[in-house]
Design a protein around this motif. Sequence first.
Motif, mmCIF file in Angstrom:
data_model
loop_
_atom_site.group_PDB
_atom_site.id
_atom_site.type_symbol
_atom_site.label_atom_id
_atom_site.label_comp_id
_atom_site.label_asym_id
_atom_site.label_seq_id
_atom_site.Cartn_x
_atom_site.Cartn_y
_atom_site.Cartn_z
ATOM 1 N N TYR A 1 0.838 -1.188 0.000
ATOM 2 C CA TYR A 1 0.000 0.000 0.000
ATOM 3 C C TYR A 1 0.872 1.236 0.000
ATOM 4 C CZ TYR A 1 -3.619 -3.217 1.651
ATOM 5 O OH TYR A 1 -4.488 -4.250 1.797
ATOM 6 N N PRO A 2 0.356 2.339 -0.510
ATOM 7 C CA PRO A 2 1.103 3.591 -0.373
ATOM 8 C C PRO A 2 1.222 3.982 1.098
ATOM 9 C CG PRO A 2 -0.768 3.833 -1.888
ATOM 10 C CD PRO A 2 -0.862 2.483 -1.273
ATOM 11 N N THR A 3 2.241 4.723 1.399
ATOM 12 C CA THR A 3 2.479 5.125 2.789
ATOM 13 C C THR A 3 1.318 5.929 3.347
ATOM 14 O OG1 THR A 3 4.812 5.216 2.239
ATOM 15 C CG2 THR A 3 4.157 6.224 4.307
ATOM 16 N N THR A 4 0.680 6.737 2.525
ATOM 17 C CA THR A 4 -0.433 7.549 3.006
ATOM 18 C C THR A 4 -1.613 6.693 3.443
ATOM 19 O OG1 THR A 4 -1.203 7.783 0.726
ATOM 20 C CG2 THR A 4 0.187 9.546 1.616
ATOM 21 N N TRP A 5 -1.756 5.498 2.862
ATOM 22 C CA TRP A 5 -2.855 4.622 3.244
ATOM 23 C C TRP A 5 -2.757 4.264 4.716
ATOM 24 C CZ3 TRP A 5 -3.665 -0.106 5.403
ATOM 25 C CH2 TRP A 5 -4.928 -0.652 5.268
ATOM 26 N N TYR A 6 -1.552 3.988 5.185
ATOM 27 C CA TYR A 6 -1.376 3.639 6.596
ATOM 28 C C TYR A 6 -1.688 4.817 7.512
ATOM 29 C CZ TYR A 6 0.765 -0.656 5.000
ATOM 30 O OH TYR A 6 0.977 -1.870 4.410
ATOM 31 N N GLY A 7 -1.396 6.025 7.061
ATOM 32 C CA GLY A 7 -1.742 7.210 7.849
ATOM 33 C C GLY A 7 -3.250 7.363 7.983
ATOM 34 N N VAL A 8 -3.967 7.172 6.888
ATOM 35 C CA VAL A 8 -5.428 7.255 6.928
ATOM 36 C C VAL A 8 -5.989 6.135 7.802
ATOM 37 C CG1 VAL A 8 -7.515 7.075 5.527
ATOM 38 C CG2 VAL A 8 -5.573 8.411 4.705
ATOM 39 N N TRP A 9 -5.425 4.938 7.666
ATOM 40 C CA TRP A 9 -5.874 3.818 8.487
ATOM 41 C C TRP A 9 -5.694 4.128 9.970
ATOM 42 C CZ3 TRP A 9 -3.093 0.834 11.945
ATOM 43 C CH2 TRP A 9 -3.765 -0.271 12.459
ATOM 44 N N PHE A 10 -4.548 4.694 10.331
ATOM 45 C CA PHE A 10 -4.276 5.007 11.734
ATOM 46 C C PHE A 10 -5.244 6.062 12.260
ATOM 47 C CE2 PHE A 10 -1.784 7.155 15.095
ATOM 48 C CZ PHE A 10 -1.633 6.075 15.947
ATOM 49 N N VAL A 11 -5.555 7.064 11.450
ATOM 50 C CA VAL A 11 -6.505 8.097 11.867
ATOM 51 C C VAL A 11 -7.891 7.496 12.077
ATOM 52 C CG1 VAL A 11 -7.709 10.176 11.080
ATOM 53 C CG2 VAL A 11 -5.234 10.026 10.864
ATOM 54 N N VAL A 12 -8.316 6.623 11.178
ATOM 55 C CA VAL A 12 -9.625 5.974 11.336
ATOM 56 C C VAL A 12 -9.635 5.107 12.594
ATOM 57 C CG1 VAL A 12 -11.226 4.303 10.310
ATOM 58 C CG2 VAL A 12 -10.215 6.083 8.901
ATOM 59 N N GLN A 13 -8.554 4.400 12.862
ATOM 60 C CA GLN A 13 -8.478 3.583 14.072
ATOM 61 C C GLN A 13 -8.615 4.447 15.328
ATOM 62 O OE1 GLN A 13 -9.213 0.476 13.436
ATOM 63 N NE2 GLN A 13 -7.584 -0.310 14.700
ATOM 64 N N LEU A 14 -7.858 5.525 15.380
ATOM 65 C CA LEU A 14 -7.948 6.400 16.550
ATOM 66 C C LEU A 14 -9.323 7.041 16.664
ATOM 67 C CD1 LEU A 14 -4.506 8.238 16.709
ATOM 68 C CD2 LEU A 14 -5.365 6.440 18.195
ATOM 69 N N ALA A 15 -9.877 7.461 15.525
ATOM 70 C CA ALA A 15 -11.191 8.107 15.544
ATOM 71 C C ALA A 15 -12.293 7.134 15.935
ATOM 72 C CB ALA A 15 -11.491 8.716 14.176
ATOM 73 N N ALA A 16 -12.057 5.846 15.790
ATOM 74 C CA ALA A 16 -13.060 4.858 16.183
ATOM 75 C C ALA A 16 -12.864 4.371 17.618
ATOM 76 C CB ALA A 16 -13.028 3.670 15.224
ATOM 77 N N PHE A 17 -11.624 4.198 18.033
ATOM 78 C CA PHE A 17 -11.383 3.640 19.364
ATOM 79 C C PHE A 17 -11.566 4.666 20.482
ATOM 80 C CE2 PHE A 17 -8.471 2.713 22.902
ATOM 81 C CZ PHE A 17 -9.054 1.539 23.336
ATOM 82 N N LEU A 18 -11.011 5.837 20.312
ATOM 83 C CA LEU A 18 -11.025 6.829 21.397
ATOM 84 C C LEU A 18 -12.425 7.277 21.801
ATOM 85 C CD1 LEU A 18 -7.842 8.915 20.545
ATOM 86 C CD2 LEU A 18 -8.131 7.143 22.275
ATOM 87 N N PRO A 19 -13.351 7.588 20.863
ATOM 88 C CA PRO A 19 -14.703 7.951 21.323
ATOM 89 C C PRO A 19 -15.408 6.811 22.059
ATOM 90 C CG PRO A 19 -14.391 8.672 19.078
ATOM 91 C CD PRO A 19 -13.213 7.821 19.424
ATOM 92 N N GLY A 20 -15.213 5.576 21.604
ATOM 93 C CA GLY A 20 -15.820 4.454 22.314
ATOM 94 C C GLY A 20 -15.285 4.337 23.726
ATOM 95 N N PHE A 21 -13.988 4.523 23.865
ATOM 96 C CA PHE A 21 -13.365 4.459 25.188
ATOM 97 C C PHE A 21 -13.872 5.587 26.086
ATOM 98 C CE2 PHE A 21 -9.850 5.106 28.173
ATOM 99 C CZ PHE A 21 -9.702 3.810 28.646
ATOM 100 N N VAL A 22 -13.960 6.795 25.544
ATOM 101 C CA VAL A 22 -14.424 7.945 26.337
ATOM 102 C C VAL A 22 -15.894 7.788 26.709
ATOM 103 C CG1 VAL A 22 -14.882 10.434 26.231
ATOM 104 C CG2 VAL A 22 -12.689 9.544 25.474
#
Length: 140
Positions: free
Chosen positions: A43-64
């Motif tokens: 994958y392009p390097t930017t794909w991993y950046g987008v993936w990481f942002v989606v992961q954080l945006a999904a996990f952190l609100p659930g945790f909070v």
Amino acid sequence: MDIDILQKRLEIWKHILFILVGASFTLLLQAFLNYQESGSLVYPTTWYGVWFVVQLAAFLPGFVLLWGRHWAQIPLLERLNTIFGYFAVTWFTFVPVGIRVGPYSPKTFNYLWLGFGVALVVCYGWLRRKTQGMRNEIFP
């Protein structure tokens, strides 16, 4: 904080959850299309950046929403579906990474992914049963 304001914010978080579901499916679709187009799993390097942002945006609100002090004012039963919706999106967003890692690694990733899925379902059922039992004890 006022409970009415928290109820309105919970509705906003529910709408954001739908956006994250779309982003997660888009990442999965892009992973399949990238593999089909190029025949490689790079994958392009930017794909991993987008993936990481989606992961954080999904996990952190659930945790909070689960552990936040202000959110404890709203009964857990009312927040539970939204919380586990965020956790389910977090779990599902690991699928594109599994497509990438799968052929090059042992089955450990698959076992971890399925184990986390089972743990998510068991925790959801346990909390759901626990909160419904508390509601029945309070209001017989």
